[in-house]
Every structure is written in C-alpha cells, then in structure tokens.
Enzyme design. Structure first.
Site, PDB file in Angstrom:
ATOM      1  N   LYS A 176       7.918  -1.699 -13.351  1.00 63.79           N
ATOM      2  CA  LYS A 176       9.492  -2.516 -12.676  1.00 63.79           C
ATOM      3  C   LYS A 176       9.439  -3.496 -13.533  1.00 63.79           C
ATOM      4  O   LYS A 176       8.495  -4.490 -13.823  1.00 63.79           O
ATOM      5  CB  LYS A 176       9.013  -2.965 -11.123  1.00 63.79           C
ATOM      6  CG  LYS A 176      10.226  -3.720 -10.877  1.00 63.79           C
ATOM      7  CD  LYS A 176      10.145  -3.556  -9.251  1.00 63.79           C
ATOM      8  CE  LYS A 176       9.361  -4.835  -8.896  1.00 63.79           C
ATOM      9  NZ  LYS A 176       9.188  -4.513  -7.245  1.00 63.79           N
TER      10      LYS A 176
ATOM     11  N   ASP B 237       4.287  -1.974  -9.865  1.00 62.41           N
ATOM     12  CA  ASP B 237       5.498  -2.437  -9.092  1.00 62.41           C
ATOM     13  C   ASP B 237       5.377  -4.029  -8.885  1.00 62.41           C
ATOM     14  O   ASP B 237       6.102  -4.569  -7.941  1.00 62.41           O
ATOM     15  CB  ASP B 237       5.355  -1.671  -7.447  1.00 62.41           C
ATOM     16  CG  ASP B 237       7.011  -1.710  -7.131  1.00 62.41           C
ATOM     17  OD1 ASP B 237       7.937  -1.654  -8.018  1.00 62.41           O
ATOM     18  OD2 ASP B 237       7.200  -1.689  -5.900  1.00 62.41           O
TER      19      ASP B 237
ATOM     20  N   ASP C 125      -4.384  -5.813  -5.924  1.00 61.36           N
ATOM     21  CA  ASP C 125      -3.493  -7.046  -5.718  1.00 61.36           C
ATOM     22  C   ASP C 125      -4.145  -7.998  -5.341  1.00 61.36           C
ATOM     23  O   ASP C 125      -5.070  -8.143  -4.936  1.00 61.36           O
ATOM     24  CB  ASP C 125      -2.635  -6.390  -4.690  1.00 61.36           C
ATOM     25  CG  ASP C 125      -1.068  -7.136  -4.674  1.00 61.36           C
ATOM     26  OD1 ASP C 125      -0.357  -6.386  -4.743  1.00 61.36           O
ATOM     27  OD2 ASP C 125      -1.115  -8.077  -4.259  1.00 61.36           O
TER      28      ASP C 125
ATOM     29  N   TRP D 135       2.731   2.685  -2.464  1.00 65.37           N
ATOM     30  CA  TRP D 135       2.410   3.545  -3.842  1.00 65.37           C
ATOM     31  C   TRP D 135       1.112   4.285  -3.804  1.00 65.37           C
ATOM     32  O   TRP D 135       0.772   5.342  -3.958  1.00 65.37           O
ATOM     33  CB  TRP D 135       2.754   2.649  -4.954  1.00 65.37           C
ATOM     34  CG  TRP D 135       4.195   2.431  -5.207  1.00 65.37           C
ATOM     35  CD1 TRP D 135       5.179   2.536  -4.270  1.00 65.37           C
ATOM     36  CD2 TRP D 135       4.870   2.223  -6.495  1.00 65.37           C
ATOM     37  NE1 TRP D 135       6.337   2.302  -5.189  1.00 65.37           N
ATOM     38  CE2 TRP D 135       6.203   2.203  -6.290  1.00 65.37           C
ATOM     39  CE3 TRP D 135       4.263   2.239  -7.740  1.00 65.37           C
ATOM     40  CZ2 TRP D 135       7.192   1.925  -7.443  1.00 65.37           C
ATOM     41  CZ3 TRP D 135       5.139   2.065  -8.814  1.00 65.37           C
ATOM     42  CH2 TRP D 135       6.342   2.073  -8.615  1.00 65.37           C
TER      43      TRP D 135
ATOM     44  N   GLY E  17       0.732  -1.180  -0.025  1.00 69.40           N
ATOM     45  CA  GLY E  17      -0.209   0.025  -0.106  1.00 69.40           C
ATOM     46  C   GLY E  17       0.770   1.390  -0.112  1.00 69.40           C
ATOM     47  O   GLY E  17       0.273   2.456   0.095  1.00 69.40           O
TER      48      GLY E  17
END
Length: 198
Positions: free
Chosen positions: A150, A110, A72, A54, A52
């Site tokens: 990423k 990410d 997620d 970001w 959490g």
C-alpha cells in the site's frame, strides 16, 4: 453521527459479522481474486499486520500446510491458527529479519505511517515505508514470488512504482473498491520476482 460510528460502513459491518478485526480484509480479498497471489501451502509474510485481518485471510488461503508470518509494532490480540506466527517489533530491524527467515512466496505490506494531515509529510512517510517493505521483499522472496504494497498517491509514487516494475516480471497498480473513496491509498503489486543479477 458519533465519532465512533462515523467510519462504519457496509465493509466494517461485514468484517464484524465474518469475525475479521478490520474491514481491510476485503482489500486483500479483491487483490487475491484478481491476481491469485497466495496459493495453498504458500509461505506468506505480512508486514504491518495489526490488527490481524490480512493474517487471518492469508492463513485461510494457504491452508494448514502453509505458513504465515506477521510483524507489527503493535501487539496483535486476535486468535490466530497454528500455522501463523506473529512478532511484535520493527519489521525493519535486523533482529526480526534474522528470526523470520526467507524463501517466502508472497510478501504483503499494508503498513501506513502515523498521519499528520500534512499531505507532503504523509506521502513522504508512506514512500519511506514502501521502500523499506520492497527492500525486505527483495531479501526474503523466492525468485518468482509476489509482492503487494500500500502506498499513498503523491510524491514518490512513480519512483516507487518504477522500482517494483524493475524487480518483477509483471507490475500492477490497483485501487480496491473497498478502499474509502476519500483515501489516497493505492496498491502496487509485483508478480514474479526476478532473480538477482549477482
């Protein structure tokens, strides 16, 4: 040195102090400082948002008039502001994609695979996640929107970098200072999503 604090460093201590669940927030902060991707009032999608950090940072930057959506597989337990929505599930499922809508200004990922320690397996899994994130970004981003992702350096890195380059006006490769030195992670940034040719 115990296993628990072996990864503790200046950034993890700072995150604790500043009430962020993980040190990864400083990677996004560096990306934001250099590129100003997220603006007040923006609509932001965070793929792989656990735990959490970001989400909280994006919520801070967009302000209350913004909208931040996180997805997620793991449930996020951190308290989020009212303009943040979090979905637990697979970001790649059509069901979740139909719920989150589109017209996002920024899509950030990410996401990282469950690593095996076998380099070519890990880089291949990372590449697959990045391809999926880019495909979602192409569906939900407004023209002119931005993308941050990423990826682990290795096979598929150039191919993915070229895909981002083809879909955006500007493309950058960035390794934040807050990334661990041993880490193979690097961020690919696309700025100014091009209109579809269709």
């Amino acid at each position: 040195m115990s296993k628990r604090n072996q990864w503790e460093d200046h950034y993890s201590r700072k995150a604790k102090k500043e009430k962020f669940p993980a040190r990864s927030v400083y990677k996004l902060q560096e990306i934001q400082r250099r590129n100003n991707l997220i603006r007040k009032g923006d609509k932001v999608l965070d793929l792989g948002c656990f735990p959490g950090s970001w989400l909280l940072y994006a919520a801070e930057v967009t302000g209350k008039k913004g909208e931040v959506v996180g997805i997620d597989l793991k449930p996020v337990s951190v308290q989020v502001p009212a303009h943040v929505s979090v979905y637990t599930g697979d970001a790649l499922s059509e069901e979740i994609q139909s719920v989150i809508g589109n017209n996002f200004n920024v899509v950030m990922s990410d996401m990282a695979p469950a690593t095996t320690g076998i380099k070519h397996v890990d880089t291949a899994r990372s590449f697959n996640l990045c391809e999926a994130a880019l495909s979602i970004a192409q569906n939900v981003l407004r023209p002119g929107g931005s993308f941050v992702c990423k990826i682990f350096q290795g096979d598929g890195f150039k191919e993915f970098s070229d895909s981002v380059k083809a879909a955006f006006k500007k493309h950058k490769i960035f390794k934040p200072q807050s990334s661990r030195k041993a880490s193979k992670e690097i961020y690919i940034i696309g700025i100014g999503k091009l209109r579809d040719e269709t």
